[in-house]
Design an enzyme around this catalytic site. Structure first.
Site, short mmCIF file in Angstrom:
data_model
loop_
_atom_site.label_atom_id
_atom_site.label_comp_id
_atom_site.label_asym_id
_atom_site.label_seq_id
_atom_site.Cartn_x
_atom_site.Cartn_y
_atom_site.Cartn_z
N ASP A 1 9.66 15.10 -11.95
CA ASP A 1 9.47 15.36 -13.38
C ASP A 1 10.17 14.28 -14.19
OD1 ASP A 1 9.02 16.33 -15.91
OD2 ASP A 1 9.83 18.32 -15.51
N HIS B 1 4.13 21.72 -20.96
CA HIS B 1 4.79 20.76 -20.08
C HIS B 1 3.91 20.48 -18.86
CE1 HIS B 1 8.17 18.47 -18.63
NE2 HIS B 1 8.18 19.13 -17.49
N CYS C 1 5.86 14.30 -21.55
CA CYS C 1 5.59 14.72 -20.17
C CYS C 1 4.17 14.45 -19.72
CB CYS C 1 5.94 16.18 -19.97
SG CYS C 1 4.98 17.33 -21.00
#
Length: 155
Positions: A114, A93, A54
């Site tokens: 995302d 994250h 991420c």
């Protein structure tokens, strides 16, 4: 996009193209080899044919969106498993929001972006509480019980 304002449709196309072409990989974590998560370094990593997790994927994507004229912000988030991990934005994250793109789906113009969940979102989601469908999947956005003012995304 030169000469025109970036739009929701283009954001969706960019998100899908990235999700389909840049792999999620976290091998370095499992091997105990730390990597930089600087967005500029992540761009270099991806243009050399690597993927990332991420912080790499969303960091590099935020740099691309910014260069194209989008209003993009990076946010610390948290991914919780079903194994009892405490909920909250604990920094494991990185997630993005894009603003300034009002539409029927997102009247206030804010979108969740995302690319760092491996097999997660295939396109941006309007930052609106409720159920959102992407292909065969439905995602729910609701107020977070762990983070005041935050949102929780549930498959």
């Amino acid at each position: 996009m030169a000469g025109r304002r970036p739009g929701v449709e283009e954001l969706g196309e960019l998100h899908r193209a990235h999700a389909e072409r840049v792999p999620y990989e976290n091998l370095e974590i499992w091997l105990g080899r730390p990597t930089t998560v600087d967005p500029a370094e992540s761009v270099k990593r991806i243009t050399r044919g690597r993927g990332g997790y991420c912080y790499h994927l969303n960091g590099a994507f935020s740099a691309l969106l910014h260069a194209l004229g989008y209003q993009v912000s990076r946010h610390v988030g948290g991914v919780q498993s079903l194994s009892g991990r405490a909920a909250g934005a604990d920094g494991n994250h990185l997630v993005l929001t894009v603003s300034g793109l009002p539409s029927a789906e997102a009247p206030d113009g804010r979108w969740l972006v995302d690319l760092g969940m491996g097999d997660g979102l295939h396109g941006p989601l309007p930052l609106v509480e409720g159920a959102h469908r992407q292909g065969p999947f439905t995602y729910g956005l609701r107020p977070s019980e762990a983070e005041a003012g935050g949102l929780a995304l549930r498959p």
